[in-house]
Design an enzyme around this catalytic site. Sequence first.
Site, PDB file in Angstrom:
ATOM      1  N   ILE A   1     -38.506 -23.136 -26.338  1.00  0.00           N
ATOM      2  CA  ILE A   1     -38.335 -24.580 -25.508  1.00  0.00           C
ATOM      3  C   ILE A   1     -39.405 -24.878 -24.617  1.00  0.00           C
ATOM      4  CG2 ILE A   1     -35.904 -24.211 -25.535  1.00  0.00           C
ATOM      5  CD1 ILE A   1     -36.071 -23.452 -22.658  1.00  0.00           C
TER       6      ILE A   1
ATOM      7  N   HIS B   1     -38.075  -9.557 -28.244  1.00  0.00           N
ATOM      8  CA  HIS B   1     -38.486 -10.440 -29.001  1.00  0.00           C
ATOM      9  C   HIS B   1     -39.935 -10.530 -29.295  1.00  0.00           C
ATOM     10  CE1 HIS B   1     -39.017 -11.647 -24.900  1.00  0.00           C
ATOM     11  NE2 HIS B   1     -39.533 -12.332 -25.275  1.00  0.00           N
TER      12      HIS B   1
END
Length: 120
Positions: A34, A103
């Site tokens: 984002i 991640h």
Amino acid sequence: MATASDCLFCKIVAGEIPNDTVHETDTVLAFRDITPRANVHVLVIPKAHQDTLAQMSAEDADSVAELFTAAGEVARLEGIDESGYRVVSNVGPDAGQEVFHVHVHVLGGQNLGPVAAGRG
């Protein structure tokens, strides 16, 4: 460190928080960051919670392989597999890890230049 119940990425996996999915398998989810740091900036996460890559062990080798295989597939899907891309994992606070769920960042779509080795 986060627990699966309060982890942002676990909530994304559970469908509690919307995301812009780029690629998904039974064990891995890839979605657009984002706050992108490059023209292409996709996060690839295992669906099962682990805080950091450093906490993963030999028993998790298949999960690590799936993570990096998915990163390569994201690069192909985003059209940056031939021009080049960077795969980054920040491990721990000093490396800038903000979400404590394993991640990797897939970055590309522009010239990223050399990896900076800053000294503070």
